[in-house]
Scaffold this motif. Structure first.
Motif, short mmCIF file in Angstrom:
data_model
loop_
_atom_site.label_atom_id
_atom_site.label_comp_id
_atom_site.label_asym_id
_atom_site.label_seq_id
_atom_site.Cartn_x
_atom_site.Cartn_y
_atom_site.Cartn_z
N HIS A 30 0.88 -1.06 0.09
CA HIS A 30 0.05 0.13 0.08
C HIS A 30 0.74 1.20 -0.09
O HIS A 30 0.52 2.15 -0.63
CB HIS A 30 -0.97 -0.02 1.17
CG HIS A 30 -2.01 -1.08 1.11
ND1 HIS A 30 -3.05 -0.82 0.23
CD2 HIS A 30 -2.07 -2.25 1.29
CE1 HIS A 30 -3.65 -2.31 0.04
NE2 HIS A 30 -3.07 -2.90 0.70
N SER A 31 1.88 1.35 0.84
CA SER A 31 2.67 2.62 0.52
C SER A 31 3.52 2.65 -0.63
O SER A 31 3.55 3.81 -1.11
CB SER A 31 3.92 2.62 1.66
OG SER A 31 3.14 2.67 3.16
N VAL A 32 3.70 1.64 -1.10
CA VAL A 32 4.71 1.65 -2.36
C VAL A 32 3.71 2.12 -3.49
O VAL A 32 4.17 3.13 -3.97
CB VAL A 32 4.89 0.12 -2.81
CG1 VAL A 32 5.28 0.27 -4.21
CG2 VAL A 32 6.30 -0.13 -1.87
N GLY A 33 2.47 1.54 -3.49
CA GLY A 33 1.33 2.23 -4.25
C GLY A 33 1.21 3.66 -3.90
O GLY A 33 1.07 4.42 -4.90
N GLY A 48 -9.23 1.84 7.49
CA GLY A 48 -9.19 0.82 8.36
C GLY A 48 -8.41 -0.59 7.95
O GLY A 48 -7.85 -1.27 8.55
N LEU A 49 -8.84 -0.95 6.69
CA LEU A 49 -8.22 -2.19 6.01
C LEU A 49 -6.70 -1.91 5.77
O LEU A 49 -6.09 -2.85 5.87
CB LEU A 49 -9.03 -2.51 4.82
CG LEU A 49 -10.64 -3.04 5.10
CD1 LEU A 49 -11.16 -2.97 3.63
CD2 LEU A 49 -10.43 -4.34 5.46
N VAL A 50 -6.30 -0.75 5.28
CA VAL A 50 -4.87 -0.70 4.81
C VAL A 50 -4.08 -0.48 6.23
O VAL A 50 -2.92 -1.13 6.23
CB VAL A 50 -4.80 0.77 4.16
CG1 VAL A 50 -3.27 1.18 3.85
CG2 VAL A 50 -5.37 0.63 2.79
N VAL A 79 -5.36 7.17 1.65
CA VAL A 79 -5.77 5.89 2.00
C VAL A 79 -4.52 5.03 2.25
O VAL A 79 -4.43 4.15 3.12
CB VAL A 79 -6.88 5.10 0.96
CG1 VAL A 79 -6.97 3.75 1.23
CG2 VAL A 79 -8.23 5.92 1.12
N HIS A 80 -3.82 5.03 1.02
CA HIS A 80 -2.89 3.97 1.04
C HIS A 80 -1.63 4.18 1.72
O HIS A 80 -0.68 3.45 2.12
CB HIS A 80 -2.88 3.39 -0.44
CG HIS A 80 -4.19 2.88 -1.05
ND1 HIS A 80 -4.27 1.35 -0.84
CD2 HIS A 80 -5.02 3.46 -1.60
CE1 HIS A 80 -5.62 1.21 -1.20
NE2 HIS A 80 -5.96 2.37 -1.91
N LEU A 81 -1.19 5.29 1.15
CA LEU A 81 -0.04 6.01 1.82
C LEU A 81 0.05 6.34 3.29
O LEU A 81 0.72 5.94 4.19
CB LEU A 81 0.97 7.01 0.78
CG LEU A 81 1.89 7.80 1.54
CD1 LEU A 81 2.83 6.64 1.36
CD2 LEU A 81 2.43 8.99 0.51
#
Lengths: 463, 463, 463
Positions: C218-221, C323-325, C371-373
């Motif tokens: 997720h952080s990479v994305g 929450g999922l990430v 969301v992802h980072l």
């Protein structure tokens, strides 16, 4: 790197409790979080029994995922069946309801439903802190691990709550729905569930049979929906003073049909998963479930065609769901022909039930009461008629007893909840907001921005 | 409660046969339902063999659920590719088709396909009444339980029928489609399926290889679609008298893409599930399937970009499907590079096939014939070229024999069905209804009520 | 038929190599395809170990399918959050990205990530040609078969790539996105993945803990998305010269919500599947994952309601995802209360993070970076605070080290990729095309043909 990894410096740092570095409240939360530790333990040895236990676990996990997927099914079905100006409202309700159900069931519902206790209510093992025995499970590998049993049950609890959403759509306040859902999953659904599905429950011990929840899940959701729709009253303009009725057309049949198909898929977790282990009954249940769904669809298509002259798609979708709800109580023990009869009756029932509620001026935008309550009752009765091992007159009356007692309790409790909400935060949006649509009023946004809607044209002409 | 439960009174009641209390016809149905009882029996002892049998059962059940999910994929794909005025019509067809397939296959198809019999047709074990042996299965745990094998096969049968839906969309009468689907699944699909996949089938015994159904499922659906599209004729206004063609744009690419992705997911049940047990070939097949789907998408993107100047999304979606259909026959035995070649060729084929059918004035609104027939044939031939254990000149000719014989039989039977329908209930809606859209004419409803559509504006201007 | 089957004539034909009959290039391809043959072998004997190995295999296959389903989730979410005039563009990107990821990871990524090699990069076993040992797996049945491990990992790689799609939406050229995705999956994602998840990776050997990929995926994305959104610049008209900001409303909240629910479902493959075998931790992880998702949704709802006055549906959806990430890194070892805290913080974080990026004029149409980072970082840090076996000050700093090193590498490499594309094929469509929408300019089609859109009315008035 091995040196760094094992360096005495790093080891020392590790020994300093992290809580020192943080402020008091967070430390307390963290301490709490570390105290309630329930780490799953690895199985040590591979015996046929432990392997079978792992298969059971993985299968019920997958079944739980399928049931959780039903939230997408209900969301698309109910949203599609309503008007676009209320789409965001319904989507929000159907999304948040599973979140609320998860927390409510984790904190209260699961214990009320399955913990040891009296024949009428469970007690203890709060916050999922108990071991298998507390929730009436045999220890692994004979029984399921608590974790997967909880996940499967919370998915069911969420289903009961989400059924309500459709019947109260297009007029309920978001906050009231949120509170009601929490209360339903925390205090209503699990009590009646305890009666039927727990070890000590009085209805279960009277041999009331509801294999996967025609009554426990669908009727309960249906009764809550019925009381809600009745107390809320119909949507503005639905029933006219001259006794006639306005058809309020659905806004998106593509997603409604998708929702119906997702629910069909989800039911392959709902019913076969209720076997609670992996065995040969599982695919048997899948077959009876599928036969009933198919029969429901075909029967509803024919019935609506004969009665109203055209094969209405809403009725085909609801026919599938009617067949699925109706087979849920007896799917473990009916014959294939029995499943087809149950589904066919359900498909016809739905076509006749929907207009009856309209005649009673109970406005259910998506037909949830007809699908889940009427066919939940029919399915539960069908156990007494078609279940190969149980069908008998005595069983039939036991089924009636179960339907009635669960119904009475749910209607009373749901009525209390709805009325308490009505006289506190308020149940219904005001009529200007209802006219404009709940999306703008409650959520400050439109579902389909950029698309021209009929209202836009009317407004243009008015200028 | 224990006393009540075992009370002599209750026991007496139970002994009174329930049928006495009901009217004659229902009693007969119930008796029938109780007579055909095929209750699944519990496995008694946990041996490695029974455990393996249970794993096989659960895996194939899950694969069947994934394949049934493909109904949602086809529904969204086909609906999205057509015009909004026909959306309800297509959704209705794609929903009812699996219901009809379930009943048709339960009553007739499964027996014709798998029951013992001659090399050309199976016979017996109607209504799923046979045991494993009747349907050519080893007894559990060596073989699958009949229940799960049936569910997996009925999902396949439904796929063949739903392929037809897209090609005949936007002009066929709902009732004709319903009857055709029933006939296809009851009498056409299972016969050719018997030839290839049953123990006694003549094509299978000639070593014709079609692992998961490039021919048995996709070509059969494709041939039925081709005959249907040809006999129905093109949509009004599609092909103009001056030889030019009108592009009829898709109405909802969001759900069409969703449909494509659901089909991609469903194929992980379709191909790996066709191994019919849980073993190490299963993930191998999943990998070859995925490589071919990916290659199909990329190849179609490049091909359509080079040929038509832009990366058309419809072609990317159909490229995925082309790759999936093409790998279906050989996914069990091609190398990874073989899978990539098969998919790439499929992706290019689809880009060139679609315009060819248009030149032939065979109007296929969603490209179903190009996806399922053209690539079903290509995939079946590819066994003779790329299957690592089977590729040979002899095999290649056997594949041609299989393609041709299945094709001829299906075309003949489908033509008989279509023509019989044409001259009885009628195949095609009248041209006024086609112009207005089938949703209003056939189903009395719109798919997207409240949205302003281009036709609404035109009508306004005309006033 | 047996005679024909074994006839000497047919046997002779079979011996003639097929390549003779075909032209040179195809023969070479076929030879290549037959040379790289890696046929899966059957397990020979049923021991408890092999049976357990088969269960592991099937479970991870199913988990992989769930993760691949996330492509549909991202596709619907991102498309729904953007404007209809760019829907085809986003759908195309989200469909092709998994195809490209499959081929890139097959050819390069999988080897860079898991093959034996140095602590910084893997090498060898290209094109999935290695055996278990090459990719750091124990031989079956102790370890997973290479095939299913690859499928699970390629699904993860695709997720990292698809995250980028939303942040660069509504302005990026299709071709640039395709090339970037390929490069990311082939050369960026697998290298940092190697550091953490391979046997020899330096971060993993420093005890950096990222169970299912808060950082690795997720952080990479998220970093790639951040650099892309920054280098591309904001959408036309998003940030005005007077410092104010235009709200660009989402066009289809129905499919956006569906996307969010599909992602929720997909995460039950993502996190529990990362256990890489079937055991009792699997459902434990499913429960912590679900608790965090639910808490994220509720916390985001409350936070957005308190801060902006209304329960914005976009924020509820993003709250689920946050929450999922956030739970992804620690889901294997946090307590239930810990999971609820992590999810709640994530839900609040998302509400505050989205406006911050807007203030920085980094235009992220779907909130992917928040969301992802942001939550990928928060989730990775949370391991040091809440993981029951690992939480310590030392671990916390190790987590920071991991976040920073992965972030720096990804930002550098992604920047190089984006700039190289900018100065070669070009990154951004021209402003006339952006105004008109990328669907017409890039793909030559509309997503919702036949629906009247606001722009149509404006154009009408201009005439």
């Amino acid at each position: 790197m091995t040196t760094l990894k094992n360096s005495p410096l790093k080891a020392k740092f590790r020994r300093i409790p992290w809580s020192i570095w943080l402020c008091i409240p967070l430390s307390l939360l963290i301490l709490l979080s570390l105290q309630t530790a329930v780490a799953a333990e690895e199985t040590e040895e591979l015996t046929p029994e432990t392997i079978k236990g792992i298969i059971d676990t993985i299968w019920i996990l997958i079944a739980a995922i399928l049931v959780i997927f039903m939230n997408a099914g209900f969301g698309m079905l109910e949203t599609g069946f309503c008007r676009q100006k209320n789409a965001v409202s319904i989507l929000s309700k159907n999304l948040i309801v599973f979140a609320l159900a998860t927390i409510a069931y984790f904190a209260f519902g699961f214990s009320f439903m399955f913990a040891d206790g009296s024949p009428v209510i469970g007690f203890g093992g709060w916050l999922l802190s108990g071991d298998a025995e507390v929730y009436g499970l045999d220890p692994f590998p004979e029984g399921l691990p608590v974790t997967v049993f909880f996940l499967f049950q919370v998915a069911f609890a969420g289903t009961a709550a989400t059924i309500v959403s459709g019947a109260v759509a297009e007029r309920i306040k978001f906050r009231s729905f949120m509170i009601f859902s929490f209360l339903l999953v925390a205090f209503a659904y699990p009590i009646t569930g305890h009666w039927v599905w727990s070890e000590t429950g009085w209805l279960g011990n009277l041999d009331f049979h509801d294999f996967a929840g025609s009554t426990v899940v669908h009727s309960v959701g249906g009764w809550a929906a019925l009381t809600g729709a009745y107390i809320l009253g119909p949507r503005e303009g639905k029933y006219l003073e001259d006794g006639s009725m306005t058809g309020i057309p659905p806004h998106n049949m593509s997603i409604a049909t998708l929702g119906g198909l997702i629910l069909w898929i989800g039911w392959f977790g709902f019913n076969p998963g209720s076997e609670l282990e992996a065995n040969l009954n599982v695919p048997y249940i899948a077959v009876t479930t599928n036969l009933s769904a198919a029969s429901g669809a075909i029967a509803a298509t024919i019935a609506v065609w004969l009665r109203f002259g055209l094969p209405d798609l809403s009725m085909i979708i609801n026919g599938v769901l009617a067949g699925l709800v109706a087979i849920t109580a007896s799917c473990d023990g009916v014959s294939y022909i029995g499943a087809i009869i149950i589904g066919s009756v359900a498909g016809v029932l739905i076509v006749f039930a929907v207009p009856i509620f309209d005649r009673l001026k109970i406005d259910d935008p998506v037909g949830a009461i007809s699908v889940h309550l009427v066919n939940g009752i029919w399915g539960t009765l069908a156990v007494g008629i078609f279940h190969q091992e149980l069908a008998s007159v005595g069983q039939f009356f036991t089924q009636i007893l179960g339907i009635a007692s669960v119904g009475i309790y749910t209607v009373i409790l749901a009525t209390i909840f709805w009325l308490a909400l009505k006289f506190s935060v308020g149940l219904r949006v005001d009529s200007a907001e209802e006219e404009e649509g709940l999306d703008i009023g409650e959520h400050g946004m439109e579902a389909y921005s950029g698309f021209v809607q009929m209202e836009d044209l009317t407004l243009d002409e008015e200028h």
